[in-house]
Write an enzyme that holds these catalytic residues in place. Structure first.
Site, short mmCIF file in Angstrom:
data_model
loop_
_atom_site.label_atom_id
_atom_site.label_comp_id
_atom_site.label_asym_id
_atom_site.label_seq_id
_atom_site.Cartn_x
_atom_site.Cartn_y
_atom_site.Cartn_z
N ARG A 64 0.18 6.94 -17.65
CA ARG A 64 0.26 8.01 -16.65
C ARG A 64 -1.08 8.73 -16.51
O ARG A 64 -1.45 9.16 -15.41
CB ARG A 64 1.36 9.00 -17.06
CG ARG A 64 1.72 10.01 -15.98
CD ARG A 64 2.94 10.81 -16.37
NE ARG A 64 3.21 11.88 -15.42
CZ ARG A 64 3.55 13.11 -15.75
NH1 ARG A 64 3.67 13.44 -17.03
NH2 ARG A 64 3.78 14.02 -14.83
N HIS A 68 -2.82 9.32 -12.88
CA HIS A 68 -3.14 10.65 -12.38
C HIS A 68 -4.65 10.85 -12.21
O HIS A 68 -5.07 11.68 -11.40
CB HIS A 68 -2.54 11.72 -13.29
CG HIS A 68 -1.08 11.91 -13.09
ND1 HIS A 68 -0.48 13.15 -13.03
CD2 HIS A 68 -0.08 11.01 -12.89
CE1 HIS A 68 0.83 13.00 -12.82
NE2 HIS A 68 1.08 11.71 -12.74
N ASP A 69 -5.43 10.11 -12.96
CA ASP A 69 -6.87 10.16 -12.75
C ASP A 69 -7.24 9.49 -11.44
O ASP A 69 -7.96 10.07 -10.61
CB ASP A 69 -7.60 9.47 -13.91
CG ASP A 69 -9.11 9.49 -13.75
OD1 ASP A 69 -9.64 10.53 -13.30
OD2 ASP A 69 -9.76 8.48 -14.05
N VAL A 72 -6.61 11.12 -7.84
CA VAL A 72 -7.37 12.31 -7.46
C VAL A 72 -8.86 12.01 -7.64
O VAL A 72 -9.33 11.77 -8.75
CB VAL A 72 -6.97 13.52 -8.33
CG1 VAL A 72 -7.73 14.77 -7.89
CG2 VAL A 72 -5.47 13.76 -8.26
N GLY A 74 -10.38 9.39 -7.19
CA GLY A 74 -10.63 8.04 -7.68
C GLY A 74 -10.68 7.99 -9.19
O GLY A 74 -10.52 9.00 -9.89
N ASP A 76 -12.35 8.28 -12.02
CA ASP A 76 -13.65 8.82 -12.47
C ASP A 76 -13.52 9.73 -13.68
O ASP A 76 -14.45 10.46 -14.02
CB ASP A 76 -14.33 9.56 -11.33
CG ASP A 76 -13.59 10.84 -10.92
OD1 ASP A 76 -12.43 11.03 -11.36
OD2 ASP A 76 -14.17 11.65 -10.17
N GLU A 90 -8.32 19.75 -13.05
CA GLU A 90 -7.14 18.94 -12.72
C GLU A 90 -6.07 18.98 -13.80
O GLU A 90 -4.88 19.04 -13.51
CB GLU A 90 -7.55 17.48 -12.51
CG GLU A 90 -8.30 17.19 -11.25
CD GLU A 90 -8.76 15.73 -11.20
OE1 GLU A 90 -8.03 14.86 -11.72
OE2 GLU A 90 -9.84 15.46 -10.65
N ASN A 96 0.16 17.91 -13.87
CA ASN A 96 -0.54 17.32 -15.02
C ASN A 96 -0.25 18.01 -16.34
O ASN A 96 -0.77 17.59 -17.38
CB ASN A 96 -2.05 17.33 -14.77
CG ASN A 96 -2.48 16.28 -13.78
OD1 ASN A 96 -1.82 15.25 -13.63
ND2 ASN A 96 -3.59 16.52 -13.09
N PRO A 165 1.20 11.99 -6.00
CA PRO A 165 2.52 11.76 -5.42
C PRO A 165 3.58 12.59 -6.13
O PRO A 165 3.54 12.75 -7.35
CB PRO A 165 2.75 10.26 -5.66
CG PRO A 165 1.37 9.68 -5.80
CD PRO A 165 0.57 10.76 -6.48
N HIS A 195 7.61 3.51 -14.35
CA HIS A 195 8.70 4.39 -14.77
C HIS A 195 9.68 3.68 -15.70
O HIS A 195 10.68 4.27 -16.10
CB HIS A 195 9.42 4.96 -13.55
CG HIS A 195 8.66 6.04 -12.86
ND1 HIS A 195 9.08 6.65 -11.69
CD2 HIS A 195 7.49 6.65 -13.18
CE1 HIS A 195 8.20 7.57 -11.32
NE2 HIS A 195 7.22 7.58 -12.21
N THR A 196 9.40 2.44 -16.03
CA THR A 196 10.17 1.80 -17.09
C THR A 196 9.81 2.40 -18.45
O THR A 196 10.49 2.17 -19.45
CB THR A 196 9.94 0.28 -17.10
OG1 THR A 196 10.92 -0.34 -17.96
CG2 THR A 196 8.55 -0.07 -17.60
N ASP A 254 9.38 -3.23 -19.46
CA ASP A 254 10.20 -4.35 -19.01
C ASP A 254 10.56 -4.12 -17.54
O ASP A 254 10.01 -3.23 -16.89
CB ASP A 254 11.46 -4.49 -19.89
CG ASP A 254 12.20 -3.16 -20.05
OD1 ASP A 254 12.35 -2.43 -19.04
OD2 ASP A 254 12.62 -2.84 -21.18
#
Length: 330
Positions: A64, A68-69, A72, A74, A76, A90, A96, A165, A195-196, A254
């Site tokens: 994650r 999340h990097d 926002v 790109g 970086d 951020e 976050n 998102p 999200h698995t 999975d």
């Protein structure tokens, strides 16, 4: 649209073949550090695997962190920068605040600075650690990571709040956000498959349990699953309680997420949204097969991993000495 099916699963082997990619004029390669820091792969893998072995929940956190990097500014490593008295970064944006794994990145960076000072970017560490965290359970790298990114120097909480998102987003919003970053519907579904792993707090999906304000659940939720969620979140009421994103497992990478999704057990509204469009619904169905999902997930991770790559000083890119702090101006 790209879709790897069971008859061509061998495409997944491409993640182990050396390729190069030109992003914003900068050449990325899985062998970028072959001469300058040949031990990078061993160091990142060793530290990441030892941490995930001790705490399996870290796999979701490190994956994650990479997502999340990249969404926002790109990929970086701007998410790693600490807030200062003059700037809220951020990592302190509301989406976050549940992110973790920063200490793992710090430990890897410290070791790499000892071995290869001023060579390896924090952005590349984040990408490699995410791959290795997921790969631990398989004992081998599950997709190829291109390296050669530079670190950004800007991190703003306002941009994270705007660009990440939302778990409450509908399909149209999700598709537009992903398309704006060069990602298609297959990428949207494949990357949602992360999200698995991991959990979400009740506060994030509480509205689905009271869709109209009269105590009725979102009709896109399986009734028994909705009742289970109520028992987790409302007896006693506690929005901080965490529930597995994948009803079948939360620490195993999975394809159970897609199986649950087709049984209306997608925890977030953004999960359920994938069934509201016939194109994405078809992809969800095909991704119930793990090999199909994994091959496409690896390809989508490579695409996501080159979003907004920094080239160097001309576009405010650098190699940070400390991943939490931008380098002092020369």
């Amino acid at each position: 649209m790209r879709l790897v099916n069971l008859n061509v699963v061998f495409v997944s082997l491409l993640v182990l073949i050396e390729v190069v990619s030109v992003c914003n004029g900068r050449v990325l390669s899985p062998a970028f550090y072959r001469k300058s820091c040949p031990q990078i792969g061993r160091i990142v893998r060793s530290i990441t695997w030892s941490k995930v072995a001790a705490n399996p929940a870290l796999a979701a956190k490190l994956l994650r962190l990479h997502y999340h990097d990249c969404f926002v500014r790109g990929c970086d490593a701007s998410i790693l920068i600490d807030s200062t008295s003059g700037n809220t970064a951020e990592k302190d944006a509301v989406p976050n605040r549940s992110i973790g794994g920063y200490d793992v990145i710090d430990e890897i960076k410290t070791k790499l600075e000892e071995e290869c000072p001023d060579i390896v970017s924090c952005a590349d560490i984040v990408a490699l650690a995410a791959r290795d965290a997921v790969s631990y359970q398989f004992g081998r790298p599950m997709w190829q990571v291109l390296t050669g990114r530079k670190d950004g120097r800007v991190s703003l909480t306002s941009e994270a709040s705007r660009d990440l998102p939302s778990g409450n987003a509908n399909f149209t919003t999700l598709q537009q956000q992903f398309a704006g970053l060069g990602l298609n519907i297959i990428d949207l579904v494949a990357l949602s498959g992360a999200h698995t792993l991991g959990v979400a707090h009740c506060a994030v999906f509480q509205r689905r349990l009271n869709a109209t304000g009269k105590g009725d659940a979102d009709p896109s939720l399986d009734p028994e699953y909705a009742q289970f969620l109520r028992t987790q979140c409302t007896t006693p009421p506690n929005p901080a309680v965490a529930v597995a994103l994948d009803a079948n497992s939360s620490v195993s990478f999975d394809s159970h997420y897609f199986v649950g999704l087709r049984h209306n057990k997608g925890l977030l509204r953004s999960d359920a949204a994938l069934l509201t469009d016939p194109r994405s619904a078809r992809v969800v169905k095909s991704f119930q097969g793990f090999h199909v999902f994994m091959a496409n997930f690896g390809l989508s991770m490579k695409k996501m991993g080159v979003i907004g790559v920094k080239k160097g000083a001309r576009d405010d890119g650098e190699i940070r000495k400390n991943c939490r702090v931008v380098n002092a101006a020369n």
